[in-house]
Motif scaffolding. Sequence first.
Motif, PDB file in Angstrom:
ATOM      1  N   PHE A 199       0.836  -1.197   0.000  1.00 25.59           N
ATOM      2  CA  PHE A 199       0.000   0.000   0.000  1.00 25.59           C
ATOM      3  C   PHE A 199       0.871   1.247   0.000  1.00 25.59           C
ATOM      4  CE2 PHE A 199      -2.445   3.437   1.772  1.00 25.59           C
ATOM      5  CZ  PHE A 199      -3.658   3.325   1.111  1.00 25.59           C
ATOM      6  N   GLY A 200       1.909   1.241   0.829  1.00 25.32           N
ATOM      7  CA  GLY A 200       2.800   2.399   0.898  1.00 25.32           C
ATOM      8  C   GLY A 200       3.512   2.669  -0.416  1.00 25.32           C
ATOM      9  N   ILE A 201       3.994   1.622  -1.065  1.00 29.48           N
ATOM     10  CA  ILE A 201       4.703   1.772  -2.344  1.00 29.48           C
ATOM     11  C   ILE A 201       3.783   2.393  -3.388  1.00 29.48           C
ATOM     12  CG2 ILE A 201       5.748   0.522  -4.283  1.00 29.48           C
ATOM     13  CD1 ILE A 201       6.718  -1.560  -2.139  1.00 29.48           C
ATOM     14  N   GLN A 202       2.601   1.835  -3.534  1.00 23.49           N
ATOM     15  CA  GLN A 202       1.702   2.346  -4.566  1.00 23.49           C
ATOM     16  C   GLN A 202       1.184   3.737  -4.225  1.00 23.49           C
ATOM     17  OE1 GLN A 202      -2.114   2.466  -4.745  1.00 23.49           O
ATOM     18  NE2 GLN A 202      -1.928   2.574  -2.530  1.00 23.49           N
ATOM     19  N   ALA A 203       0.960   4.012  -2.955  1.00 23.32           N
ATOM     20  CA  ALA A 203       0.488   5.346  -2.554  1.00 23.32           C
ATOM     21  C   ALA A 203       1.554   6.401  -2.846  1.00 23.32           C
ATOM     22  CB  ALA A 203       0.099   5.360  -1.079  1.00 23.32           C
ATOM     23  N   LEU A 204       2.800   6.101  -2.530  1.00 28.79           N
ATOM     24  CA  LEU A 204       3.880   7.055  -2.818  1.00 28.79           C
ATOM     25  C   LEU A 204       4.022   7.297  -4.316  1.00 28.79           C
ATOM     26  CD1 LEU A 204       6.623   5.996  -0.239  1.00 28.79           C
ATOM     27  CD2 LEU A 204       5.298   8.125  -0.263  1.00 28.79           C
ATOM     28  N   ALA A 205       3.911   6.253  -5.105  1.00 23.32           N
ATOM     29  CA  ALA A 205       3.997   6.412  -6.560  1.00 23.32           C
ATOM     30  C   ALA A 205       2.850   7.276  -7.074  1.00 23.32           C
ATOM     31  CB  ALA A 205       4.002   5.044  -7.242  1.00 23.32           C
ATOM     32  N   ALA A 206       1.635   7.014  -6.604  1.00 23.41           N
ATOM     33  CA  ALA A 206       0.478   7.801  -7.041  1.00 23.41           C
ATOM     34  C   ALA A 206       0.609   9.260  -6.623  1.00 23.41           C
ATOM     35  CB  ALA A 206      -0.817   7.191  -6.489  1.00 23.41           C
ATOM     36  N   VAL A 207       1.063   9.490  -5.412  1.00 24.75           N
ATOM     37  CA  VAL A 207       1.242  10.866  -4.934  1.00 24.75           C
ATOM     38  C   VAL A 207       2.334  11.574  -5.738  1.00 24.75           C
ATOM     39  CG1 VAL A 207       2.002  12.265  -2.957  1.00 24.75           C
ATOM     40  CG2 VAL A 207       0.298  10.464  -2.638  1.00 24.75           C
ATOM     41  N   ALA A 208       3.408  10.867  -6.071  1.00 22.04           N
ATOM     42  CA  ALA A 208       4.474  11.463  -6.884  1.00 22.04           C
ATOM     43  C   ALA A 208       3.941  11.871  -8.252  1.00 22.04           C
ATOM     44  CB  ALA A 208       5.643  10.484  -7.029  1.00 22.04           C
ATOM     45  N   LEU A 209       3.152  11.020  -8.865  1.00 22.54           N
ATOM     46  CA  LEU A 209       2.562  11.355 -10.159  1.00 22.54           C
ATOM     47  C   LEU A 209       1.624  12.546 -10.046  1.00 22.54           C
ATOM     48  CD1 LEU A 209       1.814   7.745 -11.447  1.00 22.54           C
ATOM     49  CD2 LEU A 209       3.465   9.355 -12.451  1.00 22.54           C
ATOM     50  N   TRP A 210       0.770  12.544  -9.037  1.00 13.51           N
ATOM     51  CA  TRP A 210      -0.196  13.621  -8.845  1.00 13.51           C
ATOM     52  C   TRP A 210       0.504  14.947  -8.554  1.00 13.51           C
ATOM     53  CZ3 TRP A 210      -1.406  16.898  -4.831  1.00 13.51           C
ATOM     54  CH2 TRP A 210      -2.588  17.631  -4.965  1.00 13.51           C
ATOM     55  N   ALA A 211       1.460  14.922  -7.631  1.00 13.86           N
ATOM     56  CA  ALA A 211       2.164  16.153  -7.272  1.00 13.86           C
ATOM     57  C   ALA A 211       2.979  16.682  -8.452  1.00 13.86           C
ATOM     58  CB  ALA A 211       3.063  15.909  -6.054  1.00 13.86           C
ATOM     59  N   GLY A 212       3.632  15.789  -9.172  1.00  9.35           N
ATOM     60  CA  GLY A 212       4.388  16.210 -10.342  1.00  9.35           C
ATOM     61  C   GLY A 212       3.495  16.836 -11.397  1.00  9.35           C
ATOM     62  N   ALA A 213       2.373  16.201 -11.667  1.00  7.32           N
ATOM     63  CA  ALA A 213       1.437  16.733 -12.659  1.00  7.32           C
ATOM     64  C   ALA A 213       0.882  18.077 -12.209  1.00  7.32           C
ATOM     65  CB  ALA A 213       0.308  15.738 -12.906  1.00  7.32           C
ATOM     66  N   LEU A 214       0.496  18.168 -10.953  1.00  7.18           N
ATOM     67  CA  LEU A 214      -0.029  19.429 -10.427  1.00  7.18           C
ATOM     68  C   LEU A 214       1.004  20.543 -10.546  1.00  7.18           C
ATOM     69  CD1 LEU A 214      -2.242  21.045  -8.963  1.00  7.18           C
ATOM     70  CD2 LEU A 214      -1.213  20.279  -6.802  1.00  7.18           C
ATOM     71  N   GLY A 215       2.220  20.261 -10.128  1.00  8.47           N
ATOM     72  CA  GLY A 215       3.278  21.258 -10.215  1.00  8.47           C
ATOM     73  C   GLY A 215       3.527  21.709 -11.641  1.00  8.47           C
ATOM     74  N   ALA A 216       3.559  20.760 -12.573  1.00  6.68           N
ATOM     75  CA  ALA A 216       3.803  21.098 -13.975  1.00  6.68           C
ATOM     76  C   ALA A 216       2.683  21.935 -14.568  1.00  6.68           C
ATOM     77  CB  ALA A 216       4.009  19.823 -14.790  1.00  6.68           C
ATOM     78  N   VAL A 217       1.443  21.592 -14.233  1.00  5.12           N
ATOM     79  CA  VAL A 217       0.299  22.360 -14.731  1.00  5.12           C
ATOM     80  C   VAL A 217       0.333  23.780 -14.180  1.00  5.12           C
ATOM     81  CG1 VAL A 217      -2.217  22.556 -14.653  1.00  5.12           C
ATOM     82  CG2 VAL A 217      -1.155  20.349 -15.149  1.00  5.12           C
ATOM     83  N   VAL A 218       0.565  23.905 -12.890  1.00  3.52           N
ATOM     84  CA  VAL A 218       0.595  25.230 -12.267  1.00  3.52           C
ATOM     85  C   VAL A 218       1.727  26.069 -12.850  1.00  3.52           C
ATOM     86  CG1 VAL A 218       1.004  26.471 -10.092  1.00  3.52           C
ATOM     87  CG2 VAL A 218      -0.568  24.526 -10.158  1.00  3.52           C
ATOM     88  N   LEU A 219       2.898  25.474 -13.041  1.00  2.00           N
ATOM     89  CA  LEU A 219       4.029  26.216 -13.614  1.00  2.00           C
ATOM     90  C   LEU A 219       3.737  26.705 -15.029  1.00  2.00           C
ATOM     91  CD1 LEU A 219       7.150  24.216 -12.373  1.00  2.00           C
ATOM     92  CD2 LEU A 219       6.496  26.559 -11.769  1.00  2.00           C
ATOM     93  N   ARG A 220       3.011  25.937 -15.786  1.00  2.00           N
ATOM     94  CA  ARG A 220       2.660  26.359 -17.153  1.00  2.00           C
ATOM     95  C   ARG A 220       1.608  27.454 -17.157  1.00  2.00           C
ATOM     96  NH1 ARG A 220       3.405  21.107 -20.364  1.00  2.00           N
ATOM     97  NH2 ARG A 220       5.674  21.068 -20.411  1.00  2.00           N
ATOM     98  N   MET A 221       0.861  27.557 -16.087  1.00  2.00           N
ATOM     99  CA  MET A 221      -0.183  28.583 -16.007  1.00  2.00           C
ATOM    100  C   MET A 221       0.371  29.956 -15.666  1.00  2.00           C
ATOM    101  SD  MET A 221      -3.215  26.433 -14.118  1.00  2.00           S
ATOM    102  CE  MET A 221      -4.306  27.839 -14.029  1.00  2.00           C
ATOM    103  N   VAL A 222       1.530  29.967 -15.006  1.00  2.00           N
ATOM    104  CA  VAL A 222       2.089  31.265 -14.567  1.00  2.00           C
ATOM    105  C   VAL A 222       3.100  31.826 -15.549  1.00  2.00           C
ATOM    106  CG1 VAL A 222       1.656  30.982 -12.144  1.00  2.00           C
ATOM    107  CG2 VAL A 222       3.795  30.125 -13.105  1.00  2.00           C
TER     108      VAL A 222
END
Length: 128
Positions: free
Chosen positions: A105-128
């Motif tokens: 559970f921990g492995i998959q949760a960390l991977a999912a959070v990494a993908l989500w946080a990375g995507a969020l950061g990239a989207v926000v950076l492109r907006m500014v």
Amino acid sequence: MHHLTALVTLLAIAFYFFTSINVSRARTRTGVKVPAMSGHPDFERAFRIQMNTLEWMPIFLPALWLFAIYISDAIAAGIGVVWIIGRIVYFIGYSQAAAKRGPGFGIQALAAVALWAGALGAVVLRMV
């Protein structure tokens, strides 16, 4: 093109299909008749593995694709493979005992959070 991310998506779906087959086999092996959702601990664990995988797929799949689109197909696919490995570790552990589901559970949760946080950061950076 996002061939690697597409391949990881198909592998994740194949794993989910495998968990569905595992539930059917557990029903037969333990005698839990449809539509019952409980009755034998082995069946209940198999069912929870399938349902937990389903619960995480709407978090994982969009994050995987958004990461691939905004950051990198190869990195998204690599993290996606880690998610699948986490789900396999979860499957193996939880199949043995509920108390053994934590590492996967921990492995998959960390991977999912990494993908989500990375995507969020990239989207926000492109907006500014």
